[in-house]
Design a protein around this motif. Structure first.
Motif, PDB file in Angstrom:
ATOM      1  N   LEU A 166     -14.049 -18.802  -2.675  1.00  0.00           N
ATOM      2  CA  LEU A 166     -12.425 -19.621  -1.509  1.00  0.00           C
ATOM      3  C   LEU A 166     -13.794 -20.278  -0.562  1.00  0.00           C
ATOM      4  CD1 LEU A 166     -10.795 -15.918  -1.609  1.00  0.00           C
ATOM      5  CD2 LEU A 166     -10.102 -18.631  -2.804  1.00  0.00           C
ATOM      6  N   GLY A 167     -14.782 -20.012  -0.248  1.00  0.00           N
ATOM      7  CA  GLY A 167     -16.115 -21.181   1.039  1.00  0.00           C
ATOM      8  C   GLY A 167     -15.465 -19.339   1.921  1.00  0.00           C
ATOM      9  N   LEU A 168     -15.354 -18.286   1.953  1.00  0.00           N
ATOM     10  CA  LEU A 168     -15.148 -18.039   3.358  1.00  0.00           C
ATOM     11  C   LEU A 168     -16.389 -17.201   3.423  1.00  0.00           C
ATOM     12  CD1 LEU A 168     -11.598 -16.343   1.999  1.00  0.00           C
ATOM     13  CD2 LEU A 168     -11.984 -17.643   3.887  1.00  0.00           C
ATOM     14  N   ILE A 169     -17.500 -16.637   2.980  1.00  0.00           N
ATOM     15  CA  ILE A 169     -18.734 -17.031   3.028  1.00  0.00           C
ATOM     16  C   ILE A 169     -19.826 -17.535   2.306  1.00  0.00           C
ATOM     17  CG2 ILE A 169     -17.841 -13.694   3.756  1.00  0.00           C
ATOM     18  CD1 ILE A 169     -18.769 -13.474   1.047  1.00  0.00           C
ATOM     19  N   LYS A 170     -21.054 -17.448   3.182  1.00  0.00           N
ATOM     20  CA  LYS A 170     -22.014 -18.005   2.081  1.00  0.00           C
ATOM     21  C   LYS A 170     -22.615 -16.768   1.063  1.00  0.00           C
ATOM     22  CE  LYS A 170     -23.504 -20.376   6.940  1.00  0.00           C
ATOM     23  NZ  LYS A 170     -23.974 -20.810   7.879  1.00  0.00           N
ATOM     24  N   ILE A 215     -10.447 -10.118  14.061  1.00  0.00           N
ATOM     25  CA  ILE A 215     -10.307  -8.764  13.149  1.00  0.00           C
ATOM     26  C   ILE A 215      -9.780  -9.174  12.169  1.00  0.00           C
ATOM     27  CG2 ILE A 215     -10.403  -6.438  11.559  1.00  0.00           C
ATOM     28  CD1 ILE A 215     -12.429  -5.603  13.542  1.00  0.00           C
ATOM     29  N   ARG A 216      -8.309  -9.342  13.361  1.00  0.00           N
ATOM     30  CA  ARG A 216      -7.011 -10.057  12.494  1.00  0.00           C
ATOM     31  C   ARG A 216      -7.006 -11.129  11.474  1.00  0.00           C
ATOM     32  NH1 ARG A 216      -2.015  -7.738  13.848  1.00  0.00           N
ATOM     33  NH2 ARG A 216      -2.751  -6.547  15.348  1.00  0.00           N
ATOM     34  N   GLU A 217      -7.921 -12.168  12.911  1.00  0.00           N
ATOM     35  CA  GLU A 217      -7.488 -13.773  11.900  1.00  0.00           C
ATOM     36  C   GLU A 217      -8.818 -14.257  10.875  1.00  0.00           C
ATOM     37  OE1 GLU A 217      -6.168 -15.945  11.875  1.00  0.00           O
ATOM     38  OE2 GLU A 217      -4.897 -14.654  13.062  1.00  0.00           O
ATOM     39  N   ILE A 218     -10.092 -12.306  11.130  1.00  0.00           N
ATOM     40  CA  ILE A 218     -11.188 -12.813  10.382  1.00  0.00           C
ATOM     41  C   ILE A 218     -10.196 -12.312   8.878  1.00  0.00           C
ATOM     42  CG2 ILE A 218     -13.448 -11.282   9.362  1.00  0.00           C
ATOM     43  CD1 ILE A 218     -14.249 -11.730  12.576  1.00  0.00           C
ATOM     44  N   LEU A 219      -9.351 -11.115   8.807  1.00  0.00           N
ATOM     45  CA  LEU A 219      -9.195 -10.636   7.622  1.00  0.00           C
ATOM     46  C   LEU A 219      -8.009 -10.971   6.937  1.00  0.00           C
ATOM     47  CD1 LEU A 219     -10.205  -6.630   8.343  1.00  0.00           C
ATOM     48  CD2 LEU A 219     -11.562  -8.665   7.487  1.00  0.00           C
TER      49      LEU A 219
END
Length: 297
Positions: free
Chosen positions: A293-297, A252-256
């Motif tokens: 930002l290309g972080l989600i589809k 979660i730390r890296e995901i956010l």
């Protein structure tokens, strides 16, 4: 028959427990920015394969109690709110990084709640003027404003603040004292906080108390004056996560982390504006930004 019923209940309870344990409950404060930020948290977690349940629309204290009791696993809160409102401290900490460290340490030690990275904007009080006024008089900071007023050029300047900020010991007159602004009390007028922006834009007042990430700053094209003496308290946001949950999902730390990398005051004001004045849903604003930002589809 009784044994079958008991066995069935045990199985169902077990399934429900497993289901509850395999999701992260994300909360959100009940205002535009709270919805936008927590929607980003929810979308990023889901994009990375973590099941999410949303409990959005709570006010500060119920939401805080929910994370302390395990009813909510993660949400976005503010350093200044935790320091003063939740923990009851009265000392002002003007270094934002020090404040973050103190809040994070206290929450971990007392509540097993972890503050992730500090997000790089400050939703605090501020004073704003019209952009044209700032340009014409070369005013960028509160010290510039003080010099302009004290020189006699600004003898007719009118301040507009809400009644609470007029009365507070750390309110407008504390600002005036800190910056040594020579202005009589009758030049400070009170009005509803939401009206100060429009009154400033129309020229009914010259300096307005504002909230530094309010969408009305963009709507009325206002200039926030730099608090060059660091008077105003800091309200930097961060994602709060229960330690038990972060131990289970350390990713979660890296995901956010993108919330820290890609958000600042200008961006959050624009995102708030899309909700408040363009009428878009907070989740759609969050989704479109993360997609861009290309972080989600």
């Amino acid at each position: 028959m009784r044994k079958i019923l008991i066995s069935t209940l045990i199985i169902l309870f077990g399934i429900n427990f497993i289901y509850a344990a395999d999701k992260v409950v994300v909360g959100a404060k009940a205002f535009t920015e709270g919805y936008v930020l927590s929607s980003m948290v929810s979308l990023l977690l889901q994009e990375n394969g973590i099941k999410v349940e949303e409990k959005f629309g709570l006010s500060s204290f119920p939401l805080r109690k929910a994370i302390e009791t395990g009813q909510v696993d993660a949400y976005v809160d503010y350093t200044g709110t935790a320091w003063a409102a939740y923990f009851g401290h009265t000392e002002n900490i003007y270094d934002p990084h020090r404040l973050f460290e103190l809040v994070a340490q206290e929450d971990l030690e007392k509540h097993d709640i972890i503050w992730l990275d500090m997000i790089n904007f400050n939703n605090t009080y501020g004073l704003a003027v019209r952009q044209s006024f700032a340009r014409e008089n070369n005013i960028n900071t509160l010290s510039d404003l003080a010099e302009y007023i004290n020189s006699g050029k600004g003898k007719d300047i009118i301040f507009g603040v809400n009644p609470e900020y007029y009365e507070r010991s750390d309110g407008i007159f504390a600002v005036i004292d800190t910056y040594n602004i020579d202005i009589p009390k009758n030049k400070v007028r009170t009005m509803d906080a939401g009206l100060t922006y429009g009154a400033l834009s129309k020229g009914n007042i010259d300096v307005a108390m504002i909230y530094s990430t309010d969408a009305q700053i963009l709507r009325f094209d206002l200039k926030i004056l730099e608090d060059d003496k660091a008077f105003f308290p800091h309200y930097n946001p961060s994602v709060l996560v229960r330690k038990e949950v972060l131990d289970k999902y350390p990713q979660i730390r890296e995901i956010l982390r993108p919330l820290t990398l890609y958000l600042n005051e200008d961006i959050i004001i624009r995102l708030n504006y899309l909700v408040d004045y363009e009428g878009l849903e907070p989740k759609n604003v969050a989704r479109n930004y993360l997609r861009g930002l290309g972080l989600i589809k």
